[in-house]
Design an enzyme around this catalytic site. Sequence first.
Site, short mmCIF file in Angstrom:
data_model
loop_
_atom_site.label_atom_id
_atom_site.label_comp_id
_atom_site.label_asym_id
_atom_site.label_seq_id
_atom_site.Cartn_x
_atom_site.Cartn_y
_atom_site.Cartn_z
N LYS A 214 1.77 3.98 6.10
CA LYS A 214 2.38 2.73 6.54
C LYS A 214 1.42 1.62 6.13
O LYS A 214 0.30 1.88 5.77
CB LYS A 214 2.55 2.72 8.06
CG LYS A 214 3.48 3.81 8.61
CD LYS A 214 3.46 3.76 10.13
CE LYS A 214 4.48 4.71 10.74
NZ LYS A 214 4.45 4.63 12.23
N GLY A 215 1.86 0.39 6.19
CA GLY A 215 0.99 -0.73 5.83
C GLY A 215 0.25 -1.25 7.04
O GLY A 215 0.65 -1.00 8.17
N ALA B 159 0.83 -1.21 0.00
CA ALA B 159 0.00 0.00 0.00
C ALA B 159 0.87 1.26 0.00
O ALA B 159 0.69 2.15 -0.84
CB ALA B 159 -0.95 -0.01 1.20
N GLU C 298 -0.84 -6.74 8.26
CA GLU C 298 -0.44 -7.79 9.19
C GLU C 298 -0.60 -7.43 10.67
O GLU C 298 -0.78 -8.31 11.50
CB GLU C 298 1.02 -8.17 8.89
CG GLU C 298 1.09 -8.84 7.53
CD GLU C 298 2.48 -9.09 7.00
OE1 GLU C 298 3.14 -8.11 6.63
OE2 GLU C 298 2.91 -10.24 6.96
N GLN D 25 -9.04 -5.31 7.11
CA GLN D 25 -7.77 -5.98 7.37
C GLN D 25 -7.60 -6.27 8.85
O GLN D 25 -7.17 -7.35 9.24
CB GLN D 25 -6.60 -5.11 6.89
CG GLN D 25 -6.40 -5.14 5.39
CD GLN D 25 -6.33 -6.56 4.88
OE1 GLN D 25 -5.41 -7.30 5.23
NE2 GLN D 25 -7.29 -6.96 4.08
N PRO E 276 -10.43 3.80 5.30
CA PRO E 276 -10.83 3.24 6.60
C PRO E 276 -11.68 1.97 6.46
O PRO E 276 -11.68 1.14 7.37
CB PRO E 276 -11.66 4.35 7.24
CG PRO E 276 -11.26 5.60 6.53
CD PRO E 276 -10.84 5.21 5.15
N ARG F 19 -1.03 7.30 7.98
CA ARG F 19 -2.26 7.79 7.36
C ARG F 19 -3.05 6.60 6.80
O ARG F 19 -2.51 5.74 6.13
CB ARG F 19 -1.88 8.72 6.22
CG ARG F 19 -3.04 9.17 5.40
CD ARG F 19 -2.51 9.87 4.16
NE ARG F 19 -3.13 11.14 4.00
CZ ARG F 19 -2.60 12.15 3.33
NH1 ARG F 19 -1.40 12.03 2.79
NH2 ARG F 19 -3.26 13.26 3.18
N ILE F 20 -4.34 6.57 7.09
CA ILE F 20 -5.18 5.46 6.64
C ILE F 20 -5.76 5.84 5.27
O ILE F 20 -6.53 6.79 5.14
CB ILE F 20 -6.30 5.17 7.66
CG1 ILE F 20 -5.69 4.87 9.05
CG2 ILE F 20 -7.16 4.00 7.19
CD1 ILE F 20 -4.67 3.77 9.10
N LEU F 21 -5.39 5.07 4.26
CA LEU F 21 -5.84 5.36 2.89
C LEU F 21 -7.33 5.17 2.74
O LEU F 21 -8.00 5.92 2.02
CB LEU F 21 -5.14 4.40 1.91
CG LEU F 21 -3.71 4.74 1.52
CD1 LEU F 21 -3.08 3.56 0.79
CD2 LEU F 21 -3.70 5.98 0.62
MO1 MOS Z 1 2.52 -11.79 4.18
S1 MOS Z 1 2.91 -13.33 5.50
O1 MOS Z 1 4.08 -11.14 3.97
O2 MOS Z 1 1.90 -12.45 2.76
#
Ligand code: MOS
Length: 743
Positions: free
Chosen positions: A704-705, A514, A708, A641, A635, A631-633
């Site tokens: 940021k992403g 992202a 995960e 996620q 919400p 920043r959240i692209l």
């Molecule tokens: Mo994620 S475990 O890097 O697809």
Amino acid sequence: MTYIGAATSRVDGLAKVTGAAKYAAEIRPAGLAHGAVITSTIARGQLKRIDVSEALKVKGVLDVLTHLNRPEMSADDQSYKDDVAPDGSPFRPLYDDRILFDGQPIALVVAETLEVAQYAASLVQVEYDRGPHITDVHRRMKEAPALEPTDATGADAYAPPNPRGAAEKAFAAADVRHQGEYHVPIEHHNPIELFASTAIFEGNGKLTIYDKTQGVQNVQRYVSRVLKMKPEDVRIMSPFMGGGFGSGLRPQYQVILAGLAALALKRSVRVVLTRQQMYGLGYRPAMVQRIELGAKADGTLEAVMHDAVTVTSQYERFYRQETGWSGLLYRCDNAKYAHRIAPLDLVTSCDMRAPSAATGVYALECAMDELAVALGIDPLELRLKCYSDRDQHNGKPYSSKNLRECYHQGAEAFGWGKRNPEPRSMRDGSDLVGWGMATGVWEALQVPIAVRIVLTSNGHAEVSCATSDIGTGTYTIMAQVTADMLGLPLENITVKLGDSTLPQSPVEGGSWIAASVANGIATTADAVRRELLGLASKMPDSPLAGVVLEEVKLADGKIVSQHDPARGISIADAMRHGGVDRIEQEKATRFAKDETQAHNVHSAVFAEVKIDEELGIIRVTRVVSAVAAGRILNPKTASSQILGGVVWGIGMALHEETLIDHGFGRVMNANIAEYHVPVNADIHDIKVIFVDEPDQSINRLGIKGLGEIGIVGVAAAIANAVYHATGTRVRDLPITLDKLDRP
Ligand code: MOS
């Protein structure tokens, strides 16, 4: 900006719910043949004999491919090393007679229909020379070799960090100590979509393969090397993916099987794994970890020690920096790590959502809870007491870290202040009620990426990149960012991805796409703007004559001065006057390595469990996850996620466990009836909060992403809640009812 930050529904949502989105196993080229995979039933040894004669007699069977009759394959390890392969000698599907793990593909029956292929596969007779195998990590603990520690500049980024201070001494001298051993079993990814490849035989020696993968260009390089084809003769497509979670980072064997069969038969071939065969792919490595924490009576952390053993195969060494999280998160002068990896007769372990953090932080955050109990300090208070504004490994300040606000907003939304710290003190009818919390942390990474934008004079734009959308919403955020950067309505943007011929992208993983692709779009949009300004300023009596690039923006279909909105020209006019009907720009974006700052995302997770006191049945009735991720692209997709991560964390805490019969070295619960994952009835109230986290320096858009972070800390928060409810500390996941003491 209109679209960045807005809760936008998925631009591919309609295609997905109507079935218009085609997945790898749904592509139907003319003359398609079907493959059925036969897998080994021993964990180690050699193929002695494969008798395919009965299978070949079945009407409709086209061929049975084995290592004896398959087309030529590359013979060197390097060809099999995909972009994200660990050290070692990668597995080669259908290469020779060696058996390295149970569930290894040993033959592919190809037939006119799938049913015929599957039936014929049942007639193939296989004899083995069985070798000795070990699949139990507990039998490998002693020989597991230790990884050498590294500093941040070390060649092996996944080795444990260098120790700091004198951890053992500090631990011995601490007022309060906690030691605990925590177990996480092997877990499998279980995406809904099965691994599948449809190899289209193009007739001119070329293959186009629709493949389930998180990285089309990674697979393209791998397939062309392994099958000894020219790179330009292999095209990999993965426009849609029904969940990957890391299992699709490395090429999976069915893509080679489909390619081999297409080359052998000169026909298009589809190979789809069965659900059972999916358990012959990589998995989250089991982890046995020992955590030792020492603190002053006031909660000041004096020592952190983290020892771990993780599992890998006999032929590759997969590991991540599983222990380093423990020394990163909290202020502490003394830290020490040890990481050993146990080679087992299994397929190589691999990345699974928040690899290393999901497991390592689970242990740390349970241990922190236990330390808080030993200290008589509230678990949240202890985290705040140990809060660090710097990366503890190297002392660098964060480009942004608003974990403090996650703690505050999460606690507030959850009602943490009303918690009675005494275990078994809170009840709801016959249920014991427990409240637990934990911290989550993940990296904020960005990777080199290239983006192409084609803008046409009718105000439409196509944006393309070879990245995947593994279900996270990449199509949507790419459309949002492009629309804002070009000043066009969202519906005028077309997104292309998941095609190896598109501009360069690494695998989609690590939560890095992202931020990378969004900033990549911004870079390319700059070039589009420059070209437009060139056209606009050349118009007779141009209101933009003499205006510099930095001064103009694209908005509402126009190129306009930021200072004087009266000075503007529509994109269509500028292009018409310039005599062009399309502007095409492709730019690569690299992110400068920032040596002065640290980049992470964080979360605070609060969980409530209700446990039937007599039966021990555990329900996770509430979870609040407060996330700081720049920043959240979007919400809406971002919340999804985190929700998904929390659901998975509930699975990790209470349900998931790959069970191996070590006598046979084979997975016993290779199906989603017996491999338990949370179902709808297991999921109750989940609240996601994004706290503000402006970041001026991580990248131009402050992104940021967050693919995960949602899972990290969840299992610990639940385990801590279970302790609070019952007074029983279960350090062995999953927390099933048999592990709870009952009256
Ligand atoms: Mo994620 S475990 O890097 O697809």
